[in-house]
Scaffold this active site. Structure first.
Site, PDB file in Angstrom:
ATOM      1  N   HIS A 118       8.097   6.111   6.494  1.00 56.79           N
ATOM      2  CA  HIS A 118       6.656   6.055   6.234  1.00 56.79           C
ATOM      3  C   HIS A 118       6.161   7.403   5.679  1.00 56.79           C
ATOM      4  O   HIS A 118       5.038   7.834   5.944  1.00 56.79           O
ATOM      5  CB  HIS A 118       5.913   5.730   7.539  1.00 56.79           C
ATOM      6  CG  HIS A 118       4.753   4.795   7.397  1.00 56.79           C
ATOM      7  ND1 HIS A 118       4.747   3.524   7.889  1.00 56.79           N
ATOM      8  CD2 HIS A 118       3.538   4.960   6.825  1.00 56.79           C
ATOM      9  CE1 HIS A 118       3.585   2.950   7.645  1.00 56.79           C
ATOM     10  NE2 HIS A 118       2.830   3.805   6.988  1.00 56.79           N
ATOM     11  N   TYR A 160       1.387  -5.425   7.020  1.00 54.97           N
ATOM     12  CA  TYR A 160       1.225  -5.003   8.411  1.00 54.97           C
ATOM     13  C   TYR A 160       0.948  -6.309   9.133  1.00 54.97           C
ATOM     14  O   TYR A 160      -0.074  -6.962   8.886  1.00 54.97           O
ATOM     15  CB  TYR A 160       0.051  -4.055   8.580  1.00 54.97           C
ATOM     16  CG  TYR A 160       0.340  -2.615   8.228  1.00 54.97           C
ATOM     17  CD1 TYR A 160       1.457  -1.959   8.752  1.00 54.97           C
ATOM     18  CD2 TYR A 160      -0.519  -1.897   7.409  1.00 54.97           C
ATOM     19  CE1 TYR A 160       1.709  -0.626   8.449  1.00 54.97           C
ATOM     20  CE2 TYR A 160      -0.276  -0.563   7.104  1.00 54.97           C
ATOM     21  CZ  TYR A 160       0.841   0.065   7.625  1.00 54.97           C
ATOM     22  OH  TYR A 160       1.082   1.382   7.326  1.00 54.97           O
ATOM     23  N   ARG A 196       0.971   5.798  16.020  1.00 51.08           N
ATOM     24  CA  ARG A 196       1.472   7.073  15.505  1.00 51.08           C
ATOM     25  C   ARG A 196       0.482   8.185  15.790  1.00 51.08           C
ATOM     26  O   ARG A 196      -0.718   7.933  15.949  1.00 51.08           O
ATOM     27  CB  ARG A 196       1.778   6.972  14.008  1.00 51.08           C
ATOM     28  CG  ARG A 196       0.589   6.703  13.142  1.00 51.08           C
ATOM     29  CD  ARG A 196       1.033   6.113  11.826  1.00 51.08           C
ATOM     30  NE  ARG A 196      -0.102   5.760  11.005  1.00 51.08           N
ATOM     31  CZ  ARG A 196      -0.549   6.518  10.019  1.00 51.08           C
ATOM     32  NH1 ARG A 196       0.042   7.663   9.752  1.00 51.08           N
ATOM     33  NH2 ARG A 196      -1.569   6.136   9.306  1.00 51.08           N
ATOM     34  N   SER A 226      -0.653  -2.221  -0.261  1.00 57.12           N
ATOM     35  CA  SER A 226      -0.770  -2.125   1.204  1.00 57.12           C
ATOM     36  C   SER A 226      -1.679  -3.223   1.759  1.00 57.12           C
ATOM     37  O   SER A 226      -2.650  -3.629   1.111  1.00 57.12           O
ATOM     38  CB  SER A 226      -1.361  -0.755   1.557  1.00 57.12           C
ATOM     39  OG  SER A 226      -1.830  -0.753   2.886  1.00 57.12           O
ATOM     40  N   ASP A 260       7.951   0.297  11.045  1.00 59.65           N
ATOM     41  CA  ASP A 260       8.192   1.610  11.662  1.00 59.65           C
ATOM     42  C   ASP A 260       6.995   2.166  12.427  1.00 59.65           C
ATOM     43  O   ASP A 260       7.076   3.234  13.020  1.00 59.65           O
ATOM     44  CB  ASP A 260       8.667   2.629  10.604  1.00 59.65           C
ATOM     45  CG  ASP A 260       7.744   2.731   9.393  1.00 59.65           C
ATOM     46  OD1 ASP A 260       6.579   2.303   9.484  1.00 59.65           O
ATOM     47  OD2 ASP A 260       8.193   3.238   8.348  1.00 59.65           O
TER      48      ASP A 260
HETATM   49  C1  LIG Z   1      -1.802   8.116   2.486  1.00 54.44           C
HETATM   50  C2  LIG Z   1      -0.627   7.208   2.758  1.00 54.44           C
HETATM   51  C3  LIG Z   1      -0.881   5.901   3.135  1.00 54.44           C
HETATM   52  C4  LIG Z   1       0.198   5.039   3.363  1.00 54.44           C
HETATM   53  N1  LIG Z   1      -0.067   3.744   3.674  1.00 54.44           N
HETATM   54  C5  LIG Z   1       0.964   2.902   3.905  1.00 54.44           C
HETATM   55  C6  LIG Z   1       0.721   1.542   4.205  1.00 54.44           C
HETATM   56  O1  LIG Z   1      -0.417   1.089   4.222  1.00 54.44           O
HETATM   57  N2  LIG Z   1       1.779   0.752   4.473  1.00 54.44           N
HETATM   58  C7  LIG Z   1       3.066   1.220   4.437  1.00 54.44           C
HETATM   59  O2  LIG Z   1       4.013   0.473   4.687  1.00 54.44           O
HETATM   60  N3  LIG Z   1       3.332   2.498   4.124  1.00 54.44           N
HETATM   61  C8  LIG Z   1       2.312   3.347   3.856  1.00 54.44           C
HETATM   62  N4  LIG Z   1       2.573   4.637   3.516  1.00 54.44           N
HETATM   63  C9  LIG Z   1       3.982   5.061   3.375  1.00 54.44           C
HETATM   64  C10 LIG Z   1       4.471   4.856   1.942  1.00 54.44           C
HETATM   65  O3  LIG Z   1       4.612   3.488   1.641  1.00 54.44           O
HETATM   66  C11 LIG Z   1       5.832   5.520   1.708  1.00 54.44           C
HETATM   67  O4  LIG Z   1       6.737   5.047   2.667  1.00 54.44           O
HETATM   68  C12 LIG Z   1       5.768   7.043   1.759  1.00 54.44           C
HETATM   69  O5  LIG Z   1       4.543   7.513   1.259  1.00 54.44           O
HETATM   70  C13 LIG Z   1       6.902   7.650   0.959  1.00 54.44           C
HETATM   71  O6  LIG Z   1       6.929   9.030   1.123  1.00 54.44           O
HETATM   72  P1  LIG Z   1       6.267  10.073   0.099  1.00 54.44           P
HETATM   73  O7  LIG Z   1       4.795  10.020   0.322  1.00 54.44           O
HETATM   74  O8  LIG Z   1       6.868  11.363   0.529  1.00 54.44           O
HETATM   75  O9  LIG Z   1       6.655   9.674  -1.299  1.00 54.44           O
HETATM   76  C14 LIG Z   1       1.520   5.511   3.256  1.00 54.44           C
HETATM   77  C15 LIG Z   1       1.760   6.822   2.864  1.00 54.44           C
HETATM   78  C16 LIG Z   1       0.701   7.673   2.614  1.00 54.44           C
HETATM   79  C17 LIG Z   1       0.985   9.076   2.179  1.00 54.44           C
END
Ligand SMILES: Cc1cc2nc3c(=O)[nH]c(=O)nc-3n(C[C@H](O)[C@H](O)[C@H](O)COP(=O)(O)O)c2cc1C
Length: 392
Positions: A285, A158, A191, A135, A186
């Site tokens: 996300h 990002y 959000r 990330s 997205d």
């Molecule tokens: C705590 C947390 C932080 C996340 N941070 C990012 C991020 O920094 N950038 C991003 O593109 N997606 C982020 N995501 C989304 C994840 O990349 C991914 O799309 C998502 O967690 C998939 O769903 P799942 O948690 O049900 O497996 C984050 C998700 C979580 C749970």
């Protein structure tokens, strides 16, 4: 009275022999039977604000739930006796051989979950040969993660709000050797991570002992500036006015493979391909962007149909079982990303927990492939899946 006493003794003896008690008494990552076993352990380990940050969706968390529930819209059409004793999970992605079609999706600020943070994940990814997407809001720099991983990670972007800063960040990521850049599109409008905000209010610790500002689940710019990937940058990110010309410009800026993460319709997948993206990630996300109420596995077929089988389509959101992964691969996903499961493992047991999560998912996938007649990751077709009982 004495009958009551002996019944209670019997019950206590039964409890002592129960595997659940064994797990509670001697917790070890190896005792986990399913990746879902790590969720309550992570919950127990983390302070409320950090658990809230990890678990939160947006609004009423409906989309988080739909990512899981939508797996039930699909059934497996099991074929027998195909001789799939040793399914081959390997596949080719952008000229590299992957050991299996499961990767670690970008999860921000992992030191909020375990002191090792992204380095614990990287060591597990190296040990188990998993691709790690890092990330932009990581608590560890891309350079240090690359060292622990033994190769540069995929980099999740990002986008900063100015082109000057975007170029600086892209050059830094290129210099670290990253070959794949996944721009997350997205959350450009912000959000409403309400569950996270509510849980943060219940946290009585003084956050300012660890953080330079109060927790902000929506990641304010002053908070970002403290993160290693924002060194020399303003911390402002996610240009809300971005349009498809931004994809053209980003694509021209770098030779890295460009993925768009957060594609949720056929139309946008086609536009992504037309504007030079090298692939898309069907993602909401993890239900943390907008309360669309649409599970990603339900989106996957329209995206794959729109761009065709040669264009790489990845998917994440709610994948917890080998059978979930099996369904996505049957529907045409090139590979499946997991987010929360590996950070549950990280929170509970550090590197070992992350390793156990991937071991369990791979073992479940292999067993499903063996039983249901798919001999190789490269050989999945829609013949293996039904939607609500109907062939696709
Ligand atoms: C705590 C947390 C932080 C996340 N941070 C990012 C991020 O920094 N950038 C991003 O593109 N997606 C982020 N995501 C989304 C994840 O990349 C991914 O799309 C998502 O967690 C998939 O769903 P799942 O948690 O049900 O497996 C984050 C998700 C979580 C749970």
């Amino acid at each position: 009275m004495s009958r009551n006493f002996s019944a209670r003794r019997e019950f206590l003896r039964f409890l002592a022999a129960s595997p659940l008690v064994a797990m509670a008494q001697e917790p070890s990552a190896q005792s986990a039977l399913s990746v879902l076993d790590f969720e309550p352990l992570a919950h127990k380990t983390l302070p409320p604000a950090h658990w809230g940050y990890m678990s939160s969706g947006v609004d009423d968390d409906l989309t988080v739930r739909m990512n899981r529930e939508a797996m039930g819209h699909y059934q497996i059409r099991a074929r027998r006796l195909v001789g799939a004793a040793k399914p081959d999970l390997s596949l080719q992605i952008f000229g590299k051989t992957w050991d299996s079609p499961i990767y670690f999706s970008a999860v921000s600020a992992q030191r909020a979950f375990h002191p090792d943070g992204e380095l614990g994940t990287a060591r597990a990814a190296k040990a188990k040969r998993v691709t790690q997407m890092l990330s932009t809001v990581s608590s560890t720099s891309v350079e240090d993660v690359g060292k622990a991983l033994g190769e540069p990670p995929w980099y999740q972007l990002y986008m900063p709000t100015t082109w000057d800063e975007t170029e600086k960040l892209v050059r830094r990521v290129e210099a670290a050797g990253c070959e794949v850049l996944a721009w997350t599109i997205d959350t450009l409008g912000g959000r409403n991570a309400e569950t996270g905000a509510r849980l943060a209010r219940t946290d009585t610790r003084n956050c300012l002992t660890c953080h330079s500002s109060r927790p902000d689940v929506n990641q304010g710019s002053s908070r970002n500036r403290t993160k290693p990937m924002f060194a020399g940058l303003s911390g402002e990110m996610n240009p809300a006015g971005a349009d498809w010309s931004y994809v053209d410009r980003l694509k021209k800026m770098t030779k890295m493979k460009l993925l768009l993460k957060g594609i949720d319709t056929a139309e946008d997948a086609v536009l992504a391909r037309e504007h030079g993206a090298d692939g898309v990630v069907v993602s909401n996300h993890g239900g943390r962007a907008t309360e669309t109420g649409r599970g990603t596995i339900d989106i996957l077929p329209e995206v794959v149909d729109a761009v065709g089988p040669r264009f790489p389509v990845f998917v994440d959101g709610g994948f917890r079982r080998g059978t979930d992964v099996f369904k996505a691969l049957s529907l045409g996903a090139r590979a499946v990303g997991i987010g929360r499961p590996y950070v549950w493992g990280l929170a509970a047991y550090g590197q070992e927990g992350v390793e156990r999560v991937i071991d369990i998912l791979r073992a479940e996938l292999i067993m499903t492939m063996r039983n249901c007649g798919v001999a190789a990751a490269a050989k999945f077709t829609r013949d293996s899946v039904l939607r609500n009982g109907v062939r696709l």
